[in-house]
Design a protein around this motif. Structure first.
Motif, PDB file in Angstrom:
ATOM      1  N   HIS A  84       5.322   0.126   3.788  1.00 39.27           N
ATOM      2  CA  HIS A  84       4.682  -0.931   3.009  1.00 39.27           C
ATOM      3  C   HIS A  84       3.213  -1.106   3.355  1.00 39.27           C
ATOM      4  O   HIS A  84       2.473  -1.700   2.573  1.00 39.27           O
ATOM      5  N   CYS A  85       2.799  -0.598   4.493  1.00 38.48           N
ATOM      6  CA  CYS A  85       1.407  -0.822   4.915  1.00 38.48           C
ATOM      7  C   CYS A  85       0.703   0.445   5.385  1.00 38.48           C
ATOM      8  O   CYS A  85      -0.377   0.374   5.959  1.00 38.48           O
ATOM      9  N   GLY A  86       1.287   1.612   5.109  1.00 41.88           N
ATOM     10  CA  GLY A  86       0.688   2.857   5.591  1.00 41.88           C
ATOM     11  C   GLY A  86      -0.684   3.141   5.028  1.00 41.88           C
ATOM     12  O   GLY A  86      -1.478   3.868   5.631  1.00 41.88           O
ATOM     13  N   GLY A  87      -0.990   2.567   3.852  1.00 43.67           N
ATOM     14  CA  GLY A  87      -2.294   2.800   3.244  1.00 43.67           C
ATOM     15  C   GLY A  87      -3.384   1.857   3.710  1.00 43.67           C
ATOM     16  O   GLY A  87      -4.531   1.971   3.242  1.00 43.67           O
ATOM     17  N   LEU A  88      -3.101   0.952   4.632  1.00 45.14           N
ATOM     18  CA  LEU A  88      -4.146   0.018   5.078  1.00 45.14           C
ATOM     19  C   LEU A  88      -5.420   0.713   5.567  1.00 45.14           C
ATOM     20  O   LEU A  88      -6.524   0.276   5.222  1.00 45.14           O
ATOM     21  N   PRO A  89      -5.315   1.797   6.358  1.00 47.14           N
ATOM     22  CA  PRO A  89      -6.561   2.429   6.826  1.00 47.14           C
ATOM     23  C   PRO A  89      -7.424   3.006   5.711  1.00 47.14           C
ATOM     24  O   PRO A  89      -8.617   3.260   5.922  1.00 47.14           O
ATOM     25  N   ASP A  90      -6.850   3.224   4.523  1.00 48.96           N
ATOM     26  CA  ASP A  90      -7.620   3.775   3.406  1.00 48.96           C
ATOM     27  C   ASP A  90      -8.477   2.726   2.714  1.00 48.96           C
ATOM     28  O   ASP A  90      -9.311   3.075   1.862  1.00 48.96           O
ATOM     29  N   PHE A  91      -8.283   1.452   3.072  1.00 45.91           N
ATOM     30  CA  PHE A  91      -9.055   0.346   2.473  1.00 45.91           C
ATOM     31  C   PHE A  91      -9.549  -0.565   3.597  1.00 45.91           C
ATOM     32  O   PHE A  91      -9.166  -1.738   3.687  1.00 45.91           O
TER      33      PHE A  91
ATOM     34  N   ALA B  83      -2.096   5.315  -2.562  1.00 46.82           N
ATOM     35  CA  ALA B  83      -2.787   4.298  -3.375  1.00 46.82           C
ATOM     36  C   ALA B  83      -4.258   4.645  -3.550  1.00 46.82           C
ATOM     37  O   ALA B  83      -4.811   4.476  -4.648  1.00 46.82           O
ATOM     38  N   VAL B  84      -4.900   5.137  -2.511  1.00 44.54           N
ATOM     39  CA  VAL B  84      -6.340   5.397  -2.609  1.00 44.54           C
ATOM     40  C   VAL B  84      -6.633   6.467  -3.645  1.00 44.54           C
ATOM     41  O   VAL B  84      -7.615   6.370  -4.402  1.00 44.54           O
TER      42      VAL B  84
ATOM     43  N   THR C  63       0.812  -1.219   0.000  1.00 46.16           N
ATOM     44  CA  THR C  63       0.000   0.000   0.000  1.00 46.16           C
ATOM     45  C   THR C  63       0.844   1.268   0.000  1.00 46.16           C
ATOM     46  O   THR C  63       0.313   2.349  -0.237  1.00 46.16           O
ATOM     47  N   GLY C  64       2.140   1.154   0.267  1.00 42.70           N
ATOM     48  CA  GLY C  64       2.940   2.369   0.384  1.00 42.70           C
ATOM     49  C   GLY C  64       2.443   3.250   1.518  1.00 42.70           C
ATOM     50  O   GLY C  64       1.903   2.765   2.518  1.00 42.70           O
ATOM     51  N   LEU C  65       2.605   4.555   1.360  1.00 44.79           N
ATOM     52  CA  LEU C  65       2.163   5.510   2.368  1.00 44.79           C
ATOM     53  C   LEU C  65       0.706   5.887   2.131  1.00 44.79           C
ATOM     54  O   LEU C  65       0.258   5.988   0.982  1.00 44.79           O
ATOM     55  N   GLY C  66      -0.027   6.111   3.219  1.00 49.59           N
ATOM     56  CA  GLY C  66      -1.451   6.404   3.115  1.00 49.59           C
ATOM     57  C   GLY C  66      -1.797   7.834   3.480  1.00 49.59           C
ATOM     58  O   GLY C  66      -0.927   8.660   3.787  1.00 49.59           O
ATOM     59  N   LEU C  67      -3.082   8.120   3.448  1.00 50.90           N
ATOM     60  CA  LEU C  67      -3.548   9.476   3.750  1.00 50.90           C
ATOM     61  C   LEU C  67      -3.160   9.900   5.161  1.00 50.90           C
ATOM     62  O   LEU C  67      -2.771  11.048   5.391  1.00 50.90           O
ATOM     63  N   GLY C  68      -3.258   8.994   6.116  1.00 49.42           N
ATOM     64  CA  GLY C  68      -2.890   9.326   7.479  1.00 49.42           C
ATOM     65  C   GLY C  68      -1.423   9.681   7.622  1.00 49.42           C
ATOM     66  O   GLY C  68      -1.051  10.563   8.398  1.00 49.42           O
ATOM     67  N   ASP C  69      -0.572   9.004   6.857  1.00 45.75           N
ATOM     68  CA  ASP C  69       0.859   9.300   6.882  1.00 45.75           C
ATOM     69  C   ASP C  69       1.132  10.706   6.356  1.00 45.75           C
ATOM     70  O   ASP C  69       1.989  11.430   6.867  1.00 45.75           O
ATOM     71  N   VAL C  70       0.423  11.089   5.297  1.00 42.28           N
ATOM     72  CA  VAL C  70       0.629  12.393   4.675  1.00 42.28           C
ATOM     73  C   VAL C  70       0.101  13.511   5.571  1.00 42.28           C
ATOM     74  O   VAL C  70       0.726  14.565   5.713  1.00 42.28           O
ATOM     75  N   ARG C  71      -1.038  13.287   6.193  1.00 46.11           N
ATOM     76  CA  ARG C  71      -1.711  14.344   6.959  1.00 46.11           C
ATOM     77  C   ARG C  71      -1.174  14.507   8.380  1.00 46.11           C
ATOM     78  O   ARG C  71      -1.236  15.593   8.945  1.00 46.11           O
TER      79      ARG C  71
END
Length: 276
Positions: free
Chosen positions: A103-110, A77-78, A45-53
């Motif tokens: 590798h898993c930062g985007g999990l909360p987005d899905f 990814a989202v 998932t790479g980095l997610g919205l929570g990581d960016v914000r």
């Protein structure tokens, strides 16, 4: 199936070790696979919205200082799934090589996706988080974990080009987890059938494409990162030796690539461009 190569989080710019390629930001190489019967499958998932914000809370100050992430919401990814014309809710399965933050930062987005990984990796992450390697913010939403233990007789395993491979619950045999030990406690590659060939996402089993050549050549900066983060040096080096053998003997059947090499990513993205 249609496969998209996505960079879900640019990090620090690195130089190649030879003339030709230009310096480039290291990537977080993910795959989005469109299937006919199983919806969308995301590999990493790479980095997610929570990581960016909220990067310091989600990723940790030490990791940010080391990696120098771009923290661009459009690289998540989202957002990329949506730009490709899909509803992110249609991502039904996520396949992870391991649970390091990038590798898993985007999990909360899905949140509705089933998340497939090796059982020893999840156990190690739960025991260690929150720390430099594992950040519990990435699974505070309680993902729908689906774990596999290759040592358990109940697991569906079979040979894959001389490696053990694990068949995945709810997915066809075109998807496999391939244990590639040494980097973390439960590190795995993800094999995806692509027409008459296989793609093998090696995660962090190696970091630089010249490590897969007969006269292996690690990247000075990236090698520093991988040696500092290994949990078992001999196992990691043995895994790399086996991957070089795979490339040498089955390079016409299997395309290997790692998670962070920007030149591998650019090459594979360019190959896919005509179909995009």
């Amino acid at each position: 199936m249609k496969i998209h190569h996505l960079n879900c989080g640019s990090v620090r710019t690195i130089d190649p070790t030879y003339e030709g390629p230009a310096p480039a930001p290291a990537v977080n190489h993910c795959l989005l696979v469109e299937t006919e019967a199983d919806g969308l499958v995301l590999v990493e998932t790479g980095l997610g919205l929570g990581d960016v914000r909220d990067p310091e809370s989600s990723l940790g100050a030490d990791w940010i200082a080391m990696a120098g992430p771009a923290l661009d919401e459009e690289e998540t990814a989202v957002r990329q799934v949506a730009r490709l014309g899909h509803d992110p809710a249609d991502v039904r399965h996520i396949l992870l090589t391991h649970l390091d933050v990038d590798h898993c930062g985007g999990l909360p987005d899905f949140p509705a996706a089933r998340v497939h990984l090796l059982a020893p990796e999840l156990a190690a992450a739960r025991a260690d988080a929150p720390g430099h390697r594992y950040r519990s913010a990435h699974w505070a939403h309680e993902p729908r974990w689906v774990t596999y233990d290759p040592e358990d007789e109940a697991s569906s395993t079979e040979d894959w080009f001389g490696f053990t491979s694990v068949r995945l619950d709810g997915l066809p045999s075109a998807f496999r987890l391939v244990p590639l030990g040494g980097h973390t406690a439960g590190h795995a590659g993800v094999a995806v059938r692509d027409g008459d060939r296989w793609l093998l996402h090696c995660g962090d089993a190696y970091y630089y494409h010249r490590e897969m050549e007969a006269a292996k050549e690690p990247h000075p900066l990236m090698d520093l990162v991988q040696t500092r983060s290994e949990v078992h040096r001999d196992l990691r080096l043995g895994t790399q030796a086996r991957l070089r053998e795979l490339v040498r003997e089955h390079g016409d059947e299997v395309e290997v690539f790692s998670a962070h090499d920007p030149w591998e990513f650019a090459r594979l993205r360019a190959v896919r461009a005509p179909e995009a």
